[in-house]
Design a protein around this motif. Structure first.
Motif, PDB file in Angstrom:
ATOM      1  N   TYR A 297       0.828  -1.219   0.000  1.00 53.64           N
ATOM      2  CA  TYR A 297       0.000   0.000   0.000  1.00 53.64           C
ATOM      3  C   TYR A 297       0.853   1.256   0.000  1.00 53.64           C
ATOM      4  O   TYR A 297       0.500   2.278  -0.597  1.00 53.64           O
ATOM      5  CB  TYR A 297      -0.960   0.010   1.216  1.00 53.64           C
TER       6      TYR A 297
ATOM      7  N   HIS B  20       1.484   3.452  -3.036  1.00 55.75           N
ATOM      8  CA  HIS B  20       0.499   4.459  -3.463  1.00 55.75           C
ATOM      9  C   HIS B  20       0.781   5.828  -2.819  1.00 55.75           C
ATOM     10  O   HIS B  20       0.775   6.849  -3.504  1.00 55.75           O
ATOM     11  CB  HIS B  20      -0.920   3.968  -3.129  1.00 55.75           C
TER      12      HIS B  20
ATOM     13  N   HIS C 255      -1.692  10.673   3.669  1.00 58.54           N
ATOM     14  CA  HIS C 255      -3.087  10.993   3.347  1.00 58.54           C
ATOM     15  C   HIS C 255      -4.070   9.856   3.632  1.00 58.54           C
ATOM     16  O   HIS C 255      -5.265  10.104   3.794  1.00 58.54           O
ATOM     17  CB  HIS C 255      -3.231  11.501   1.903  1.00 58.54           C
ATOM     18  N   ASP C 256      -3.591   8.609   3.680  1.00 62.81           N
ATOM     19  CA  ASP C 256      -4.496   7.490   3.989  1.00 62.81           C
ATOM     20  C   ASP C 256      -4.193   6.871   5.357  1.00 62.81           C
ATOM     21  O   ASP C 256      -4.772   5.843   5.704  1.00 62.81           O
ATOM     22  CB  ASP C 256      -4.384   6.397   2.908  1.00 62.81           C
TER      23      ASP C 256
ATOM     24  N   ASP D 297      -3.863  12.149  -5.657  1.00 59.19           N
ATOM     25  CA  ASP D 297      -4.432  10.874  -5.211  1.00 59.19           C
ATOM     26  C   ASP D 297      -5.300  10.262  -6.319  1.00 59.19           C
ATOM     27  O   ASP D 297      -5.150   9.082  -6.684  1.00 59.19           O
ATOM     28  CB  ASP D 297      -5.268  11.155  -3.949  1.00 59.19           C
TER      29      ASP D 297
ATOM     30  N   ASN E 160      -4.636   6.810  -8.540  1.00 57.50           N
ATOM     31  CA  ASN E 160      -5.642   5.733  -8.594  1.00 57.50           C
ATOM     32  C   ASN E 160      -6.118   5.480 -10.026  1.00 57.50           C
ATOM     33  O   ASN E 160      -6.298   4.326 -10.434  1.00 57.50           O
ATOM     34  CB  ASN E 160      -6.841   6.087  -7.701  1.00 57.50           C
TER      35      ASN E 160
HETATM   36 MN   LIG Z   1      -5.125   7.518  -1.592  1.00 59.14          MN
END
Ligand SMILES: [Mn+2]
Ligand SMILES: Nc1nc2c(ncn2[C@@H]2O[C@H](COP(=O)(O)OP(=O)(O)O)[C@@H](OP(=O)(O)OP(=O)(O)O)[C@H]2O)c(=O)[nH]1
Length: 179
Positions: free
Chosen positions: A33, A36, A62-63, A123, A127
């Motif tokens: 992850y 990303h 950010h996540d 972001d 994605n």
């Molecule tokens: Mn994200």
């Protein structure tokens, strides 16, 4: 301006890698992850020309509140209130129903600060680049297509923020015949 990454930035990279270490993306290769969030920060630094270090750090984080056990209090204690406030602006409330979260991303995009908008643009760009190549495991083609449609609604409320990123996103939307 410093020509090397700051100690704070390196601590932030290490913290994001640590907190996301057990998580994988939904692509067929189960990419870690953290790739990303590194991509999002790199898109900002390299493609958008962002030099605002708090924005680059918030991109790495950010996540982290949305998807790990980290809290806003942790982020504030470690990285300060400016970074924490940016992370807060790009964090979904996971206690809400998915449809409501998706609706709020569109609505909240328009209300966020231009620094938070930069993070959201990067972001979505990461994605969508990923979705151009992969269909996440368990997704139908229809779900993938709907993600492009929804992402455009979010991006439409982030416009006027960074022309390089918006051009990249618009190229993708044109390829999908969404504009
Ligand atoms: Mn994200
Ligand atoms: N394209 C892509 N997305 C993946 C992958 N793995 C995980 N994701 C995440 O999946 C989300 C989109 O899936 P959805 O079903 O619409 O949303 P959900 O995961 O929140 O339920 C994206 O979140 P988002 O809310 O749009 O943004 P964010 O959570 O990254 O901020 C994205 O971050 C992957 O391999 N490819």
């Amino acid at each position: 301006m410093a020509t090397h990454p700051s100690k704070q930035f390196m601590k932030c990279l290490q913290y994001a890698a640590h907190k996301h270490s057990e998580q994988r993306r939904k692509d067929p290769k189960c990419t870690p992850y953290v790739n990303h969030v590194i991509n999002v920060s790199t898109i900002l630094a390299v493609e958008a020309g962002v030099q605002d270090e708090a924005v680059l750090m918030a991109a790495l984080l950010h996540d982290v509140v949305e998807d790990t056990d980290a809290t806003f209090a942790d982020v504030e204690a470690l990285f300060g209130s400016d970074v924490c406030n940016l992370v807060c602006q790009v964090t979904d409330d996971k206690s809400l129903e998915k449809q409501e979260r998706k609706r709020l991303q569109i609505v909240n995009a328009a209300k966020s600060s231009s620094r938070a908008k930069l993070i959201k643009l990067a972001d979505k760009l990461d994605n969508l680049r990923d979705l151009q190549i992969n269909t996440p495991s368990g997704w139908t083609e229809e779900r993938r297509e709907q993600y492009f449609v929804w992402a455009k609604k979010v991006v439409d409320n982030l416009r006027g923020t960074n022309s390089a990123l918006e051009q990249q996103l618009d190229d993708i939307f044109r390829q999908r015949c969404l504009m």
